[in-house]
Design an enzyme around this catalytic site. Sequence first.
Site, mmCIF file in Angstrom:
data_model
loop_
_atom_site.group_PDB
_atom_site.id
_atom_site.type_symbol
_atom_site.label_atom_id
_atom_site.label_comp_id
_atom_site.label_asym_id
_atom_site.label_seq_id
_atom_site.Cartn_x
_atom_site.Cartn_y
_atom_site.Cartn_z
ATOM 1 N N ARG A 46 2.881 -12.604 -6.443
ATOM 2 C CA ARG A 46 2.334 -11.472 -7.096
ATOM 3 C C ARG A 46 1.038 -11.896 -6.908
ATOM 4 O O ARG A 46 0.171 -10.937 -6.452
ATOM 5 C CB ARG A 46 2.851 -11.287 -8.471
ATOM 6 C CG ARG A 46 1.954 -10.112 -9.141
ATOM 7 C CD ARG A 46 2.440 -9.466 -10.257
ATOM 8 N NE ARG A 46 3.323 -10.335 -11.333
ATOM 9 C CZ ARG A 46 2.599 -11.196 -12.048
ATOM 10 N NH1 ARG A 46 1.347 -11.365 -12.047
ATOM 11 N NH2 ARG A 46 3.413 -11.873 -12.829
ATOM 12 N N TYR A 98 -4.832 15.087 -1.454
ATOM 13 C CA TYR A 98 -3.424 14.812 -1.343
ATOM 14 C C TYR A 98 -2.864 15.241 -2.975
ATOM 15 O O TYR A 98 -3.343 14.742 -3.856
ATOM 16 C CB TYR A 98 -3.190 13.411 -1.018
ATOM 17 C CG TYR A 98 -1.715 12.968 -0.941
ATOM 18 C CD1 TYR A 98 -1.081 13.476 0.143
ATOM 19 C CD2 TYR A 98 -1.126 12.313 -1.726
ATOM 20 C CE1 TYR A 98 0.480 13.218 0.375
ATOM 21 C CE2 TYR A 98 0.322 11.945 -1.669
ATOM 22 C CZ TYR A 98 1.126 12.327 -0.593
ATOM 23 O OH TYR A 98 2.134 12.121 -0.362
ATOM 24 N N ASP A 170 -10.378 8.280 0.335
ATOM 25 C CA ASP A 170 -9.232 8.044 0.890
ATOM 26 C C ASP A 170 -9.202 8.556 2.448
ATOM 27 O O ASP A 170 -9.650 9.374 2.785
ATOM 28 C CB ASP A 170 -8.342 9.232 0.305
ATOM 29 C CG ASP A 170 -6.813 9.091 0.996
ATOM 30 O OD1 ASP A 170 -6.416 8.648 1.885
ATOM 31 O OD2 ASP A 170 -5.851 9.866 0.064
ATOM 32 N N LYS A 195 1.096 5.689 7.019
ATOM 33 C CA LYS A 195 0.788 6.776 7.888
ATOM 34 C C LYS A 195 0.312 6.141 9.022
ATOM 35 O O LYS A 195 0.968 5.345 9.732
ATOM 36 C CB LYS A 195 -0.200 7.880 7.337
ATOM 37 C CG LYS A 195 0.030 8.420 5.882
ATOM 38 C CD LYS A 195 1.366 9.264 5.903
ATOM 39 C CE LYS A 195 1.834 9.237 4.517
ATOM 40 N NZ LYS A 195 0.736 10.024 3.424
HETATM 41 C C1 LIG Z 1 0.947 10.009 2.108
HETATM 42 C C2 LIG Z 1 -0.837 10.128 1.437
HETATM 43 C C3 LIG Z 1 -1.016 9.443 0.428
HETATM 44 C C4 LIG Z 1 0.011 8.737 -0.429
HETATM 45 O O1 LIG Z 1 0.425 7.310 0.087
HETATM 46 P P1 LIG Z 1 1.876 7.137 0.055
HETATM 47 O O2 LIG Z 1 2.025 5.715 0.908
HETATM 48 O O3 LIG Z 1 3.085 8.151 0.391
HETATM 49 O O4 LIG Z 1 2.111 6.567 -1.537
HETATM 50 C C5 LIG Z 1 -2.222 9.483 -0.122
HETATM 51 N N1 LIG Z 1 -3.563 10.117 0.338
HETATM 52 C C6 LIG Z 1 -2.988 10.751 1.700
HETATM 53 C C7 LIG Z 1 -4.102 11.492 2.311
HETATM 54 C C8 LIG Z 1 -1.686 10.644 2.326
HETATM 55 O O5 LIG Z 1 -1.555 11.474 3.400
#
Ligand SMILES: *Cc1c(COP(=O)(O)O)cnc(C)c1O
Length: 377
Positions: A46, A98, A170, A195
């Site tokens: 961890r 998001y 982000d 992604k």
């Molecule tokens: C998918 C997404 C998230 C969340 O991420 P997860 O891996 O699904 O928890 C956050 N920000 C953006 C822009 C996203 O496309």
Amino acid sequence: MRLKTKLIHGGIEGDEHTGAVVTPIYQVSTYRQEAIGKHKGYEYSRTGNPTRHALETYMAELEGGARGFAFGSGMAALSTILSMCSQGDHVVVGDDVYGGTYRVITRVFTRLGLEATYVNTGDLQAVEAAVRPNTRMIIMETPTNPLLKVTDIAGIAAIAKAKNVLLVVDNTFMTPYWQNPIDLGADIVFHSATKYLGGHSDVVAGIVVTKDAQVGEDMHFVQNSIGAVLGPQDSFLLLRGAKTLGVRMEEHEANAGQIAKWLSERNDIERVIYPGLESHPGHELMKKQARGFGGMISFDVGSASRAEEVLSKVKYYTLAESLGAVESLISVPARMTHASIPAERRAELGITDGLVRISVGIEDVQDLIEDLEQALS
Ligand SMILES: *Cc1c(COP(=O)(O)O)cnc(C)c1O
């Protein structure tokens, strides 16, 4: 080292003990200590695991920050960032972030006493006015989903610096290949690595990179305390996926540029939203702060029924949530990712019922265009 070289040789290369050219999957939870407290840098997975550590080091280098951290999802990454706040602290958040970001703040963290104000981050004065004495962070995303609105990262960073708050960006849609928020003044960058970073629809993961070492120390404390870490198998998959980030992003963008242009020349499409089009209001800003425009396109086919028809007819675009993988995906935000937003609010934002979003994959662009052509006609 230039970016494309860094993608291949950055971070920790291979395995010292065996000469293996990639970091092995250290599927291990604990580590033998030679004497009490005397170990080789790892005590318990961890706290730290060699495969995850290789990924974290690599991501920190790609984003140009001091420390990297890997989590079990993008939301776990964001939740850990938010956990650096205390009860009564305040965050300023983009009003177009998001959906999961909005949900975890409004329905989990505000219950624990965090305060939040949502603002259009495209309006720098509004952001500045929203900052209070108890504000800890400004949290933003650019370009946004699904309307691809572009925010001036350096402009917000100047406000954050003057007010002594952390700027959290982000960077999921752009990836470090196209955009480096830390170079523009951000303190913390996070990703849904599910992604583009992973890129193959086979892993759910999150990444955080901090600009400076002290914030990195604080982040490691919270990461280790909460424990939402990424496992070694998934860390390996991300390391493997990210090696091709450069070639993938180039293809995503080249395909998206051609498709956006083709769509914008049709007279049966109401609007085409792609930052690479000169008609996009954020086009110039994007040219200034990013090296590319990405692979996401939204376009309005006029009605919910036509959108449904298009989705049912396409062959090479998979009807699915998520984005950023090698295969093209298609969705209708109003009925899928943004269905929980009330219809009136969706209309205000511009998320119409006929809005279709595509995550352009790396298939042959001619096939992708022909497929859309048959679905639209
Ligand atoms: C998918 C997404 C998230 C969340 O991420 P997860 O891996 O699904 O928890 C956050 N920000 C953006 C822009 C996203 O496309």
